[in-house]
Design an enzyme around this catalytic site. Structure first.
Site, PDB file in Angstrom:
ATOM      1  N   GLU A 257      30.841  68.362  26.380  1.00 57.08           N
ATOM      2  CA  GLU A 257      30.996  66.916  26.222  1.00 57.08           C
ATOM      3  C   GLU A 257      29.599  66.338  26.374  1.00 57.08           C
ATOM      4  O   GLU A 257      29.017  66.374  27.459  1.00 57.08           O
ATOM      5  CB  GLU A 257      31.976  66.376  27.273  1.00 57.08           C
ATOM      6  CG  GLU A 257      32.292  64.907  27.119  1.00 57.08           C
ATOM      7  CD  GLU A 257      31.485  64.057  28.081  1.00 57.08           C
ATOM      8  OE1 GLU A 257      30.564  63.374  27.575  1.00 57.08           O
ATOM      9  OE2 GLU A 257      31.739  64.089  29.276  1.00 57.08           O
ATOM     10  N   CYS A 294      27.934  58.408  29.261  1.00 56.66           N
ATOM     11  CA  CYS A 294      27.981  59.077  27.965  1.00 56.66           C
ATOM     12  C   CYS A 294      28.858  58.318  26.980  1.00 56.66           C
ATOM     13  O   CYS A 294      28.743  58.507  25.768  1.00 56.66           O
ATOM     14  CB  CYS A 294      28.469  60.511  28.130  1.00 56.66           C
ATOM     15  SG  CYS A 294      30.069  60.648  28.949  1.00 56.66           S
TER      16      CYS A 294
END
Length: 667
Positions: A257, A294
């Site tokens: 990720e 993120c």
């Protein structure tokens, strides 16, 4: 305190790495808090120990018990979260930032403990129903998910030392997989504090959680096809990991990720309410964790005629923020996590400026130390490739004008894959356009408009029940998503066997393995009921009066039940009984009316009416214990396979009945 080291917890002991290590500094003051090193630690041995000790201890429990332990852990951490809040201030995070990380992580534990309530006893998750492989049902197959026998190494990013660890740990623990969690150096002391609390809770089996502060060293050399690595961080690091022999040669699962250039799009059909709400959302994404998420908004796509309005609305939200040490009164935005992180953001912003963007507005607040002021960039020529490739991992967003939605879609796709995108529009047709165009570009699509703006959890907030991950630049991984992440930790197996063996191994009824009930099953406690135990009832003949009375009682006067002439011309060719009459008649056949361990009807699933029932047909029911799972200390949920047949042996209805059944009282 200079000289102090962040410790690792390996093989049941807290251990200190050798050598001076890397200094870990207070983000606001620059003070050295500790040093981080993993030199000399037994990392290969820790992997083997985790598999052997942690794996056995976890599989000695089952899904419901592991879920109960996750809830107990969440409660324990909730009562002690102020300890984590105090540590958190040293990372540059405000109290609001800490809430997202600490309380968000604890919330993940609660969410996965709730999921466990609907999981079976044991360590296997069943997928579709048994598949007959022979006419006489003596040979059947079924897909199931079971233990791999490995360990998961979880590599966490610096920006979420609590949530990042817990959102990976919770599904692995529920799946029965031991964890070795590696913290990022700038916030390793917060992760260490979290792990100490988790271990002190006393609810985690030995070996189910190990902790590493410092370099991975030779950890990956110890992994094989049974194991997995869950990584959160930069695309560059993820790309380096992918080339390691552990993944290319030994079949280790890599779930990556990575940071992505997430987009927010102001739709052509957006009104003033959508514009105002999107401006608030952008400002929030730049201020929470100082933009170090993120999932934060990096690119904003706006119809050309509304570009300045959205920029100004966003600026108004940001200019009032007070920058400073998060321990000071009234501070709303702290520094970045480190001086190194600030240098990276400065370099990225310079690259964006060289690619044609310009500074539209910069916050006038502090710029000393690791502070980086919220910055809005404007790219009037939106097609420069670097603008869609370079990420400033801080409080920076770039605004792009677009001419029409086709161009907006092209610009969004230039990001090469995103964790999340927000489309602000009240128009379902416009939302459908972006859903079709972005479904292969994002892991999560967030539609924001006047109807959901008050309830929306926001662009940048991954939720435990929804997927966290995305394609391409976002890493291609899948985290969270409720049971999706639990299943990703398990191995899929196609099991072939006779129905009796299949039933014993899976803990769920396989047709052909029935056991005639010696007493009525409704007279038995939860623990006494056996999978496959079957009650076959006596028969009941359906009369015209039954159909007429049911129509009167239910007010369902559909022509196929009540109009003789119209019914003869229908696809049935005759009057037929109501489907719900068949359901009620079946209950009348198998229900034992006296008080007993069966406490309540909990619902039914998969109801199908497979053959019409007419006047003069006789019905009988077959009730079979399909599966069971504990609900709490006093009750369990029992699923019953119900099959209703007519006088010719044809199935007329089938469904699964759920009941609450009392558990056997203790001595």
């Amino acid at each position: 305190m200079p000289g102090k080291k962040v410790r690792s917890y390996l093989m049941g002991e807290w251990r200190e790495g050798q050598g001076e290590g890397v200094p870990l500094r207070d983000a606001a003051t620059g003070e050295v808090l500790a040093h981080v090193t993993a030199q000399g630690l037994p990392l290969k041995e820790a992997v083997a120990w985790g598999r052997e000790v942690g794996g056995k201890a976890l599989l000695a429990l089952d899904f419901p018990e592991r879920g109960r332990r996750l809830r107990a852990l969440a409660q324990y951490l909730s009562e002690r979260k102020e300890e984590l809040y105090r540590l958190y201030a040293t990372t540059g995070g405000t109290r609001r930032d800490a809430w997202y990380d600490v309380d968000g992580g604890i919330g993940v534990l609660y969410a996965y403990s709730s999921l466990a309530r609907n999981l079976p006893e044991g360590n296997f998750l069943l997928e579709e129903d048994p598949i007959p492989l022979s006419r006489d049902l003596s040979f059947q197959g079924r897909h199931l998910l079971g233990p791999k026998g490995g360990i998961t190494v979880q590599i966490n990013a610096f920006n979420f030392p609590v949530w990042g660890l817990l959102e990976k740990f919770a599904p692995a623990f529920l799946a029965g997989v031991p964890t070795l969690a590696k913290a990022a150096t700038p916030t390793a002391h917060v992760a260490e504090g979290l792990v100490r609390l988790m271990l002190e809770s006393g609810v985690l089996p030995e070996g189910s959680l190990q902790f590493l502060a410092g370099s991975l060293g030779d950890t990956l050399e110890a992994l094989d096809y049974r194991d997995s690595v869950y990584f959160t961080g930069s695309k560059a690091t993820a790309d380096t990991l992918r080339r390691h022999p552990a993944f290319m040669e030994r079949g280790v699962l890599l779930n990556a990720e990575t940071d992505s250039l997430n987009a927010a799009i102001l739709g052509e059909e957006a009104g003033e309410e959508e514009l105002a709400r999107l401006a608030q959302e952008i400002a929030q994404e730049l201020s929470i964790k100082a933009g170090q998420r993120c999932t934060a908004i990096r690119r904003v796509l706006v119809p050309g005629g509304r570009l300045e309005a959205l920029l100004e609305a966003t600026r108004r939200h940001l200019e009032e923020l007070k920058l400073g040490d998060p321990r000071e009164e009234g501070v709303e935005l702290g520094p970045l996590a480190s001086l190194g992180q600030k240098a990276e953001v400065e370099k990225a912003v310079q690259s964006l400026l060289e690619a044609g963007a310009r500074v539209y507005w910069k916050h006038p607040g502090r710029q000393d130390g690791a502070f980086f002021p919220p910055t809005l960039l404007l790219a009037e020529n939106p097609y420069a490739e670097a603008l869609h490739r370079v990420e400033a991992f801080g409080p920076v967003a770039t605004f792009f004008p677009y001419r029409d939605r086709e161009e907006a879609l092209r610009l969004a796709r230039m990001g090469g894959g995103m964790l999340v995108a927000t489309v602000a529009t009240p128009d379902p047709a416009e939302a459908r356009f972006y859903l079709l165009g972005l479904s292969g570009e994002v892991g999560r699509l967030h539609i924001l408009n006047r109807r959901n703006s008050a309830a929306s959890t926001g662009h940048g907030s991954p939720l435990p029940r929804l997927l966290h991950g995305g394609p391409g630049r976002a890493g291609g991984g899948e985290e969270l998503g409720g049971l999706l992440s639990v299943k990703r930790h398990l191995a899929r197996v196609a099991l072939q066997a006779d129905p009796h063996t299949l039933q014993v191994l899976t803990g769920e009824y396989a047709k052909g393995a029935e056991k005639p009930a010696q007493v009525h099953p409704f007279r038995k406690y939860y623990e006494e009921l056996e999978i496959g135990e079957t009650l076959k009832t006596h028969r009941r003949t359906v009369t015209e009066a039954d159909i007429s009375l049911f129509a009167h009682l239910s007010w369902d006067h559909f022509y196929a039940h009540t109009d003789e002439i119209a019914a003869r011309e229908s696809l049935f060719g005759k009057r037929v009984a109501h489907g719900y009459f068949v359901l009620a008649a079946a209950a009348g056949l198998f229900v034992d009316p006296a008080p007993g361990p069966v406490l309540a009807n909990y619902g039914l699933e998969g109801l199908r009416f497979t053959e019409p029932v007419g006047i003069g047909d006789s019905l009988e029911a077959r009730l079979t214990v399909k599966s069971k799972r504990p609900r709490d200390e006093k009750t369990g949920v029992v699923e019953w396979a119900v099959e209703v047949q007519n006088q010719d042996g044809k199935q007329v209805a089938t469904y699964t009945l759920l009941t609450l059944v009392a558990r056997k009282p203790g001595p």
